[in-house]
Design a protein around this motif. Structure first.
Motif, mmCIF file in Angstrom:
data_model
loop_
_atom_site.group_PDB
_atom_site.id
_atom_site.type_symbol
_atom_site.label_atom_id
_atom_site.label_comp_id
_atom_site.label_asym_id
_atom_site.label_seq_id
_atom_site.Cartn_x
_atom_site.Cartn_y
_atom_site.Cartn_z
ATOM 1 N N ASP A 81 0.865 -1.257 0.080
ATOM 2 C CA ASP A 81 -0.012 -0.005 0.019
ATOM 3 C C ASP A 81 1.029 1.314 -0.066
ATOM 4 N N LEU A 82 0.635 2.104 -1.416
ATOM 5 C CA LEU A 82 1.615 3.358 -1.306
ATOM 6 C C LEU A 82 0.722 4.459 -0.898
ATOM 7 N N SER A 83 -0.175 4.542 -0.234
ATOM 8 C CA SER A 83 -0.907 5.734 -0.058
ATOM 9 C C SER A 83 -0.193 6.644 0.893
ATOM 10 N N ALA A 84 -1.044 7.758 1.121
ATOM 11 C CA ALA A 84 -0.357 8.747 2.108
ATOM 12 C C ALA A 84 -0.262 8.384 3.389
ATOM 13 N N SER A 85 -1.000 7.692 3.878
ATOM 14 C CA SER A 85 -1.082 7.108 5.470
ATOM 15 C C SER A 85 0.063 6.137 5.705
ATOM 16 N N MET A 86 0.517 5.860 4.387
ATOM 17 C CA MET A 86 1.985 4.999 4.727
ATOM 18 C C MET A 86 3.047 5.628 5.119
ATOM 19 N N ARG A 87 3.147 7.008 4.920
ATOM 20 C CA ARG A 87 4.270 7.893 5.414
ATOM 21 C C ARG A 87 4.276 8.528 6.629
ATOM 22 N N TYR A 88 3.250 7.775 7.494
ATOM 23 C CA TYR A 88 3.229 8.353 8.754
ATOM 24 C C TYR A 88 4.579 8.034 9.786
ATOM 25 N N GLN A 89 4.647 9.412 10.224
ATOM 26 C CA GLN A 89 6.039 9.130 11.302
ATOM 27 C C GLN A 89 5.738 9.480 12.841
ATOM 28 N N GLY A 90 5.891 8.428 13.510
ATOM 29 C CA GLY A 90 5.673 8.412 14.930
ATOM 30 C C GLY A 90 6.853 8.217 15.599
ATOM 31 N N LYS A 91 6.912 7.444 16.392
ATOM 32 C CA LYS A 91 7.841 6.759 17.218
ATOM 33 C C LYS A 91 8.985 6.344 16.068
ATOM 34 N N HIS A 92 8.500 5.812 15.196
ATOM 35 C CA HIS A 92 9.421 5.317 13.796
ATOM 36 C C HIS A 92 8.615 5.639 12.619
ATOM 37 N N SER A 93 9.403 5.582 11.380
ATOM 38 C CA SER A 93 8.968 5.962 9.951
ATOM 39 C C SER A 93 8.230 4.593 9.714
ATOM 40 N N ARG A 94 6.832 4.780 9.217
ATOM 41 C CA ARG A 94 6.236 3.746 8.558
ATOM 42 C C ARG A 94 6.746 3.532 7.402
ATOM 43 N N GLN A 95 7.121 4.588 6.693
ATOM 44 C CA GLN A 95 7.738 4.477 5.325
ATOM 45 C C GLN A 95 8.880 3.694 5.277
ATOM 46 N N GLN A 96 9.820 3.990 6.495
ATOM 47 C CA GLN A 96 11.378 3.101 6.453
ATOM 48 C C GLN A 96 10.878 1.811 6.765
ATOM 49 N N ALA A 97 9.734 1.582 7.686
ATOM 50 C CA ALA A 97 9.653 -0.019 8.005
ATOM 51 C C ALA A 97 9.215 -0.572 7.024
ATOM 52 N N LEU A 98 8.249 -0.184 5.820
ATOM 53 C CA LEU A 98 8.227 -0.510 4.746
ATOM 54 C C LEU A 98 9.115 -0.988 3.499
ATOM 55 N N ALA A 99 9.920 -0.114 3.746
ATOM 56 C CA ALA A 99 11.377 -0.225 2.637
ATOM 57 C C ALA A 99 12.157 -1.546 3.513
ATOM 58 N N ASP A 100 12.419 -1.377 4.684
ATOM 59 C CA ASP A 100 13.069 -2.454 5.361
ATOM 60 C C ASP A 100 12.475 -3.742 5.093
ATOM 61 N N PHE A 101 11.156 -3.887 5.093
ATOM 62 C CA PHE A 101 10.547 -5.211 5.113
ATOM 63 C C PHE A 101 10.588 -5.712 3.388
ATOM 64 N N VAL A 102 10.762 -4.622 2.736
ATOM 65 C CA VAL A 102 10.979 -5.099 1.057
ATOM 66 C C VAL A 102 12.297 -5.766 1.008
ATOM 67 N N LEU A 103 13.060 -5.031 1.351
ATOM 68 C CA LEU A 103 14.683 -5.483 1.327
ATOM 69 C C LEU A 103 14.689 -7.012 2.112
ATOM 70 N N SER A 104 14.180 -6.961 3.250
ATOM 71 C CA SER A 104 14.150 -8.289 4.020
ATOM 72 C C SER A 104 13.503 -9.329 3.144
ATOM 73 N N ALA A 105 12.152 -9.112 2.949
ATOM 74 C CA ALA A 105 11.734 -10.095 2.075
ATOM 75 C C ALA A 105 12.320 -10.622 0.900
ATOM 76 N N ALA A 106 12.823 -9.609 -0.102
ATOM 77 C CA ALA A 106 14.058 -9.987 -1.098
ATOM 78 C C ALA A 106 15.082 -10.740 -0.801
ATOM 79 N N LEU A 107 15.963 -10.483 0.435
ATOM 80 C CA LEU A 107 16.842 -11.088 0.841
ATOM 81 C C LEU A 107 16.366 -12.773 1.341
ATOM 82 N N SER A 108 15.547 -12.904 1.920
ATOM 83 C CA SER A 108 14.972 -14.040 2.255
ATOM 84 C C SER A 108 14.576 -15.128 0.935
#
Length: 284
Positions: A81-108
């Motif tokens: 989901d690349l909607s605007a709500s996915m760039r929420y910045q709270g304790k952590h960046s949701r957008q960065q968490a998504l990017a990390d997930f993408v790389l982790s899934a590709a590595l896996s």
């Protein structure tokens, strides 16, 4: 990009018949390493698999051969989901968490010998957010870096237009979103994906509900509509917000379980071990 992104281990139920060899247990008998049973030499005429001890013990005097379980490949697809709500910045960046997930899934996937596909869904499907099936960690790294820096401004309307880009073969399909959408739309989305093994990954942040102050004035902004709302927080109001998130979690679980899948909630930052634990639990 987070300093070090780790792969995770995914285990899935035995797959159906498919010709390509890989790391996952299939239902087809072949030249794998997992012994399943004995059969007669007449039924499986392969003298290389002859088991002399089993043949000697056969009460009917038949020659017995060993049968091994064939291992298969499983395409890995991540729909985001690349909607605007996915760039929420709270304790952590949701957008960065998504990017990390993408790389982790590709590595896996690469580590397991499977292919990796990425489908990013904004208002429409754009070529820049489509990565065809491949085993290139470099391509996934470049994609993750772009995802971490991109500006998502629209709603993810193309989530309901996936049919043309979905793989025809049964795949392990990760569905990444905050799922701030009506339950009816979630059901319509899942209905497109029934032939695949689907893992809904829900990205939330504690600052959205748990980390709110007991007292004070808070301004909230809807990232998709741009509208702002001012709230006067007090303990009872905060409790109601927390209860609403608890109820929403139950509703999401019920919606996904109706399709026979279990959602995984990623709170704050992405951690690969959460995925490994998820698949370990599913495997029993």
């Amino acid at each position: 990009m987070t300093a070090r992104v780790e792969p995770f281990i995914y285990k899935i139920p035995p797959l159906g018949h498919r010709p390509s060899l890989g790391a996952h247990r299939g239902q087809m008998a072949g030249s794998g390493q997992l012994f399943t049973r004995h059969d007669s030499l007449l039924a499986r005429p392969d003298p290389r698999r002859l088991d002399l001890r089993a043949s000697a013990l056969d009460p009917f005097g038949n020659y017995r051969v060993k049968v091994f379980q064939q291992h298969t490949q499983l395409p890995v697809v991540l729909i985001a989901d690349l909607s605007a709500s996915m760039r929420y910045q709270g304790k952590h960046s949701r957008q960065q968490a998504l990017a990390d997930f993408v790389l982790s899934a590709a590595l896996s996937a690469t580590q397991t010998g499977d292919s990796f596909t990425f489908i990013g869904c904004g208002k429409k499907l754009e070529r820049q957010w489509l990565l065809a099936a491949n085993r290139s960690v470099g391509s996934a790294t470049e994609l993750a870096q772009r995802l971490a820096k991109a500006t998502f401004t629209s709603q993810a309307e193309s989530l309901w237009q996936l049919s043309p880009v979905l793989p025809s073969k049964r795949s392990l399909l990760f569905l990444a979103s905050d799922f701030y959408m009506p339950l009816g739309k979630i059901s319509a989305l899942m209905a497109q994906l029934t032939q695949h093994i689907v893992v809904p990954v829900v990205f939330w942040d504690e600052s959205e509900y748990q980390a709110l102050p007991d007292w004070g004035i808070v301004k909230l902004k809807d990232l998709e509509s741009g509208k702002t709302k001012t709230l006067l927080l007090r303990p009872n109001y905060k409790c109601r917000i927390i209860e609403a998130y608890t109820q929403r979690k139950l509703e999401l679980q019920k919606a996904f379980r109706s399709f026979g899948v279990e959602p995984l909630f990623i709170i704050d930052n992405f951690q690969a071990q959460r995925l490994t634990a998820y698949f370990h639990k599913l495997a029993g």
